[in-house]
Design a protein around this motif. Structure first.
Motif, PDB file in Angstrom:
ATOM      1  N   MET A 186       0.090 -15.093  12.128  1.00  0.00           N
ATOM      2  CA  MET A 186       0.825 -13.627  12.165  1.00  0.00           C
ATOM      3  C   MET A 186       0.426 -13.000  13.481  1.00  0.00           C
ATOM      4  N   ASN A 187       1.383 -12.027  13.828  1.00  0.00           N
ATOM      5  CA  ASN A 187       1.132 -11.362  14.981  1.00  0.00           C
ATOM      6  C   ASN A 187       0.483 -10.146  14.707  1.00  0.00           C
ATOM      7  N   CYS A 188       0.388  -9.260  15.678  1.00  0.00           N
ATOM      8  CA  CYS A 188      -0.277  -7.945  15.399  1.00  0.00           C
ATOM      9  C   CYS A 188       0.552  -6.835  14.591  1.00  0.00           C
ATOM     10  N   GLU A 189       1.923  -7.111  14.854  1.00  0.00           N
ATOM     11  CA  GLU A 189       2.950  -6.347  14.028  1.00  0.00           C
ATOM     12  C   GLU A 189       3.073  -6.587  12.611  1.00  0.00           C
ATOM     13  N   GLN A 190       2.856  -8.059  12.292  1.00  0.00           N
ATOM     14  CA  GLN A 190       3.045  -8.351  11.005  1.00  0.00           C
ATOM     15  C   GLN A 190       1.642  -8.118  10.271  1.00  0.00           C
ATOM     16  N   ILE A 191       0.415  -8.117  11.096  1.00  0.00           N
ATOM     17  CA  ILE A 191      -0.462  -7.877  10.343  1.00  0.00           C
ATOM     18  C   ILE A 191      -0.637  -6.212   9.842  1.00  0.00           C
ATOM     19  N   SER A 192      -0.255  -5.396  10.899  1.00  0.00           N
ATOM     20  CA  SER A 192      -0.141  -4.230  10.677  1.00  0.00           C
ATOM     21  C   SER A 192       0.637  -3.802   9.548  1.00  0.00           C
ATOM     22  N   ASP A 193       2.092  -4.599   9.343  1.00  0.00           N
ATOM     23  CA  ASP A 193       2.649  -4.328   8.118  1.00  0.00           C
ATOM     24  C   ASP A 193       1.882  -4.489   6.881  1.00  0.00           C
ATOM     25  N   LEU A 194       1.128  -5.313   6.849  1.00  0.00           N
ATOM     26  CA  LEU A 194       0.291  -5.727   5.616  1.00  0.00           C
ATOM     27  C   LEU A 194      -1.115  -4.958   5.388  1.00  0.00           C
ATOM     28  N   LEU A 195      -1.542  -4.057   6.290  1.00  0.00           N
ATOM     29  CA  LEU A 195      -2.792  -3.447   6.292  1.00  0.00           C
ATOM     30  C   LEU A 195      -2.851  -2.602   5.064  1.00  0.00           C
ATOM     31  N   PRO A 196      -1.902  -1.926   4.814  1.00  0.00           N
ATOM     32  CA  PRO A 196      -1.932  -0.808   3.399  1.00  0.00           C
ATOM     33  C   PRO A 196      -2.402  -1.760   2.170  1.00  0.00           C
ATOM     34  N   ALA A 197      -1.482  -2.617   2.008  1.00  0.00           N
ATOM     35  CA  ALA A 197      -1.623  -3.439   0.896  1.00  0.00           C
ATOM     36  C   ALA A 197      -3.079  -4.319   0.924  1.00  0.00           C
ATOM     37  N   TYR A 198      -3.565  -4.672   2.164  1.00  0.00           N
ATOM     38  CA  TYR A 198      -4.788  -5.511   2.354  1.00  0.00           C
ATOM     39  C   TYR A 198      -5.965  -4.499   2.019  1.00  0.00           C
ATOM     40  N   ALA A 199      -5.967  -3.152   2.444  1.00  0.00           N
ATOM     41  CA  ALA A 199      -6.903  -2.151   1.929  1.00  0.00           C
ATOM     42  C   ALA A 199      -6.876  -1.757   0.683  1.00  0.00           C
ATOM     43  N   LEU A 200      -5.703  -2.074  -0.096  1.00  0.00           N
ATOM     44  CA  LEU A 200      -5.616  -1.893  -1.468  1.00  0.00           C
ATOM     45  C   LEU A 200      -6.111  -3.191  -2.283  1.00  0.00           C
ATOM     46  N   ASP A 201      -6.488  -4.245  -1.603  1.00  0.00           N
ATOM     47  CA  ASP A 201      -6.616  -5.484  -2.128  1.00  0.00           C
ATOM     48  C   ASP A 201      -5.413  -5.908  -2.972  1.00  0.00           C
ATOM     49  N   ALA A 202      -4.280  -5.834  -2.488  1.00  0.00           N
ATOM     50  CA  ALA A 202      -2.817  -6.108  -3.326  1.00  0.00           C
ATOM     51  C   ALA A 202      -2.111  -7.297  -2.250  1.00  0.00           C
ATOM     52  N   LEU A 203      -2.899  -7.990  -1.948  1.00  0.00           N
ATOM     53  CA  LEU A 203      -2.229  -9.136  -0.890  1.00  0.00           C
ATOM     54  C   LEU A 203      -2.488 -10.433  -1.679  1.00  0.00           C
ATOM     55  N   ASP A 204      -1.549 -11.317  -1.810  1.00  0.00           N
ATOM     56  CA  ASP A 204      -1.890 -12.697  -2.480  1.00  0.00           C
ATOM     57  C   ASP A 204      -2.813 -13.254  -1.499  1.00  0.00           C
ATOM     58  N   ARG A 205      -3.575 -14.433  -2.002  1.00  0.00           N
ATOM     59  CA  ARG A 205      -4.667 -15.016  -1.388  1.00  0.00           C
ATOM     60  C   ARG A 205      -4.319 -15.483   0.080  1.00  0.00           C
ATOM     61  N   ASP A 206      -3.238 -16.172   0.451  1.00  0.00           N
ATOM     62  CA  ASP A 206      -2.776 -16.481   1.621  1.00  0.00           C
ATOM     63  C   ASP A 206      -2.713 -15.609   2.552  1.00  0.00           C
ATOM     64  N   ASP A 207      -2.267 -14.172   2.048  1.00  0.00           N
ATOM     65  CA  ASP A 207      -1.646 -13.188   2.877  1.00  0.00           C
ATOM     66  C   ASP A 207      -3.240 -12.438   3.295  1.00  0.00           C
ATOM     67  N   GLN A 208      -3.941 -12.624   2.226  1.00  0.00           N
ATOM     68  CA  GLN A 208      -5.294 -11.950   2.519  1.00  0.00           C
ATOM     69  C   GLN A 208      -6.111 -12.694   3.434  1.00  0.00           C
ATOM     70  N   LEU A 209      -6.101 -14.098   3.525  1.00  0.00           N
ATOM     71  CA  LEU A 209      -6.790 -14.918   4.390  1.00  0.00           C
ATOM     72  C   LEU A 209      -6.394 -14.812   5.987  1.00  0.00           C
ATOM     73  N   ALA A 210      -5.150 -14.533   5.854  1.00  0.00           N
ATOM     74  CA  ALA A 210      -4.292 -14.608   7.384  1.00  0.00           C
ATOM     75  C   ALA A 210      -4.919 -13.218   7.876  1.00  0.00           C
ATOM     76  N   VAL A 211      -4.920 -11.979   6.944  1.00  0.00           N
ATOM     77  CA  VAL A 211      -4.980 -10.710   7.698  1.00  0.00           C
ATOM     78  C   VAL A 211      -6.626 -10.797   7.995  1.00  0.00           C
ATOM     79  N   ARG A 212      -7.477 -11.124   7.234  1.00  0.00           N
ATOM     80  CA  ARG A 212      -9.028 -11.300   7.431  1.00  0.00           C
ATOM     81  C   ARG A 212      -9.248 -12.093   8.527  1.00  0.00           C
ATOM     82  N   GLU A 213      -8.706 -13.161   8.849  1.00  0.00           N
ATOM     83  CA  GLU A 213      -8.921 -14.074   9.838  1.00  0.00           C
ATOM     84  C   GLU A 213      -8.564 -13.352  11.142  1.00  0.00           C
TER      85      GLU A 213
END
Lengths: 233, 195
Positions: free
Chosen positions: A1-28
């Motif tokens: 994922m690039n920065c734009e895609q990560i930014s897109d997922l940040l609200p859900a990440y902060a809310l613990d509302a990502l599935d496992r794969d996306d959560q790992l990708a964002v964390r990495e």
């Protein structure tokens, strides 16, 4: 994922509302990219307060004593020589590698994983190219009832194991990590009871990362089949 | 077992100060009284959060007990200056609660990283107001959101839905679901930091 895609997922990440794969990708990604710190901090300003939107509830009177009893049991188990095992709550109890390195039963330190703090892990990643392309190996842990992931960064000889679920070892048993080189296991050490463990390990030439259940203190050679493996090839 | 009877219990609603750091230091020494003091200070809010998410007293008890024990186990690598102990504890409680929900429905659990601190740049509202005031502020901020944004946040945070599940639940495209979360959180942040 690039920065734009990560930014897109940040609200859900902060809310613990990502599935496992996306959560790992964002964390990495976040481990090696500082561009999102401010934005994530803004979201976490809210999410850290959201628990207060729930009504406080008087917890049952027995819960306090139950908590302290579980604490007492765990402390007693840890301070007993060779006291690795299972807590009263049924979870793998803490192997006090990081918390209490001075105890005598840890004298055989060579057997134990050279655990480094996650903060150190983060620092390593921040000073490295790291990120999605930086890991030499990124592989799921496989095994019955096992859910976890393994990463390895060869230039730092840094291995990270994240275990979400794995059957508890038996009483007075521990989990031990191995690198398999041409079919020959080499001990990487006994794993502490942490969800995420970062360790120094030279896995160049290893084909497999494996975890076996061993007697407390660890073994020179695996005494059974692995409970979890990661393919390093 | 070290005893620290001379230390007063932590009062609920106090602002974050050296008290958290002192408690953390005592927890690192396996101080039973420090764990009890933390429970006395945060047990009600922790139990309230767990119960709100899982809706079951037995599960909520297990979650609260294991969350406090987890905080103690991680005390060595926690830094009170990077996030309040309460925030860290409630993060643990929330994630464990969500995992209970997901286990019930057979969905994959989260990757636990319970020691992930709140970044230092994130102002902890506890620094600015008492817990009661903060509670009122966050509730008002949530209540004042447009209904679709409020539902999006409540379904994910308290309902344990992933963003994709929330989109399906609401019958909206994933992009719309993402927008609702972003707009809702941004609006709430402005609200709670300007009151």
């Amino acid at each position: 994922m690039n920065c734009e895609q990560i930014s897109d997922l940040l609200p859900a990440y902060a809310l613990d509302a990502l599935d496992r794969d996306d959560q790992l990708a964002v964390r990495e990604h976040l481990a090696s990219c500082r561009r999102h710190d401010r934005e994530l901090a803004d979201f976490q300003t809210v999410t850290s307060s959201l628990p207060l939107a729930a009504d406080e509830r008087e917890s049952p009177a027995h819960l306090r004593s139950r908590l302290l009893a579980a604490f007492d049991t765990e402390v007693s188990a840890q301070t007993a020589p060779g006291g690795a095992g299972v807590s009263s709550t049924g979870e793998r109890k803490v192997v006090p590698l990081v918390r209490r390195p001075a105890f005598g039963w840890l004298a055989a330190a060579a057997l134990f994983v050279a655990v480094i703090g996650l903060s150190v892990w983060n620092v390593v990643l921040q000073t490295d190219d790291g990120g999605e392309g930086g890991w030499t190996v990124s592989a799921d842990l496989t095994g019955e009832g096992v859910d976890g992931h393994f990463w390895y960064l060869d230039r730092n000889q840094l291995a990270v194991v994240s275990i979400d679920s794995m059957p508890s070892p038996g009483p007075a048993r521990v989990y031990q990590a191995w690198g398999i080189y041409d079919g020959a296991p080499v001990s990487l050490g006994v794993l502490p009871d942490e969800e995420t463990v970062a360790m120094k390990a030279d896995l160049e030439g290893a084909s497999t990362f494996a975890i076996t259940e061993e007697p407390a203190g660890g073994s020179d050679q695996p005494s059974g089949d692995p409970v979890a493996t990661a393919d390093l090839t | 077992m070290p005893s620290s009877q001379s230390d007063p219990p932590v009062a609920a609603g106090r602002t974050i100060d050296a008290e958290d750091e002192r408690l953390l230091q005592r927890l690192r020494r396996d101080d039973r009284d420090a764990l009890a003091a933390m429970y006395d200070a945060y047990g009600r809010v922790a139990y309230g959060l767990a119960y709100r998410v899982v809706g079951d007293s037995s599960d909520a008890e297990d979650i609260v007990q294991e969350s406090f024990l987890s905080l103690w186990r991680q005390a060595e690598r926690l830094d009170a200056e990077r996030g309040s102990v309460r925030s860290l504890l409630l993060t643990i409680v929330h994630r464990r609660s969500i995992d209970v929900l997901r286990r019930r429905s057979g969905r994959p659990e989260q990757v636990l990283d319970e020691a992930r601190p709140i970044p230092s740049s994130a102002p902890d509202p506890v620094e600015y107001a008492s817990q009661a005031e903060e509670r009122e502020r966050i509730r008002s901020a949530l209540k004042e959101l447009p209904p679709d944004q409020r539902a999006a946040i409540e379904l994910t945070y308290f309902g344990g839905l992933t963003i994709a599940e929330m989109a399906e639940h609401e019958g909206i495209p994933l992009g719309t679901a993402k927008s609702r979360l972003r707009l809702g959180l941004e609006r709430m942040r402005k609200s709670i930091t300007t009151r």
